[in-house]
Write a protein that holds these residues in place. Structure first.
Motif, PDB file in Angstrom:
ATOM      1  N   LEU A   1       1.261  -1.202   0.203  1.00 20.34           N
ATOM      2  CA  LEU A   1       0.107  -0.066   0.011  1.00 20.34           C
ATOM      3  C   LEU A   1       1.221   1.473  -0.192  1.00 20.34           C
ATOM      4  N   ALA A   2       1.114   1.696  -1.242  1.00 22.02           N
ATOM      5  CA  ALA A   2       1.912   2.651  -1.453  1.00 22.02           C
ATOM      6  C   ALA A   2       1.395   3.915  -2.237  1.00 22.02           C
ATOM      7  N   GLN A   3       2.253   4.625  -2.639  1.00 18.19           N
ATOM      8  CA  GLN A   3       1.849   5.699  -3.892  1.00 18.19           C
ATOM      9  C   GLN A   3       2.636   5.109  -5.392  1.00 18.19           C
ATOM     10  N   ARG A   4       3.558   4.144  -5.195  1.00 21.86           N
ATOM     11  CA  ARG A   4       4.232   3.112  -6.990  1.00 21.86           C
ATOM     12  C   ARG A   4       4.289   2.242  -6.101  1.00 21.86           C
ATOM     13  N   PRO A   5       3.246   0.986  -5.836  1.00 23.20           N
ATOM     14  CA  PRO A   5       3.006  -0.155  -5.525  1.00 23.20           C
ATOM     15  C   PRO A   5       3.977  -1.080  -6.425  1.00 23.20           C
ATOM     16  N   PHE A   6       3.763  -0.520  -7.509  1.00 13.40           N
ATOM     17  CA  PHE A   6       4.371  -1.849  -8.726  1.00 13.40           C
ATOM     18  C   PHE A   6       6.084  -1.438  -8.428  1.00 13.40           C
TER      19      PHE A   6
END
Length: 160
Positions: free
Chosen positions: A31-36
């Motif tokens: 669960l992050a701003q840029r999970p990929f």
């Protein structure tokens, strides 16, 4: 027996990176701003490569869906298992008609008198019966609904 939602296609070739990516995307998704980018960092891949590989796996139907699983009842919606008895001669046509409904997921052919099984997901509980009626109208065949009686939580991860 074909138990796929879409017509059979040639199997996609998976390399070790594809397998590692599939395994990494099953649970513990960041669960992050840029999970990929975070997934890529764990695998030694650039974010763009993760996204491109994921899209290729979806396009090739190696993965049929990628996204979160919700307890739809907690937000006012409903799920219901449904089945139909479809003559073999019209199975593909009826499957296409049923699959055209956005509420339909997980449509499979089974070796049973009720040979088409699928899940209905609707925004409201009364949407289940409404969607079943619309499918019956579109196909001319009855839809049998099997609402869940008890819910079990099973975390299933499939090794790629």
């Amino acid at each position: 027996m074909n138990e796929r939602r879409t017509p059979a296609v040639a199997p996609a070739a998976l390399d070790d990176i594809d397998r590692a990516l599939i395994n990494a995307l099953q649970g513990d998704f960041p669960l992050a701003q840029r999970p990929f980018a975070d997934v890529g960092a764990r695998l030694g891949l650039a974010e763009e490569e993760v996204l491109a590989r994921l899209q290729r796996l979806l396009d090739a139907r190696v993965l049929t869906r990628f996204g979160p699983m919700f307890q739809i009842e907690r937000i006012g919606g409903a799920f219901c298992l449904a089945a139909m008895s479809v003559p073999d001669a019209t199975f593909d046509r009826v499957a296409a008609q049923v699959n055209d409904f956005p509420e339909v997921a997980h449509n499979y052919r089974r070796g049973h008198a009720l040979n088409m099984w699928f899940v209905l997901a609707t925004e409201r509980p009364d949407g289940i019966a409404d969607c079943a009626r619309r499918i019956e109208t579109a196909t001319g065949l009855p839809v049998f609904l099997f609402p869940k009686e008890r819910e079990y939580f099973v975390e299933m991860k499939l090794e790629a």
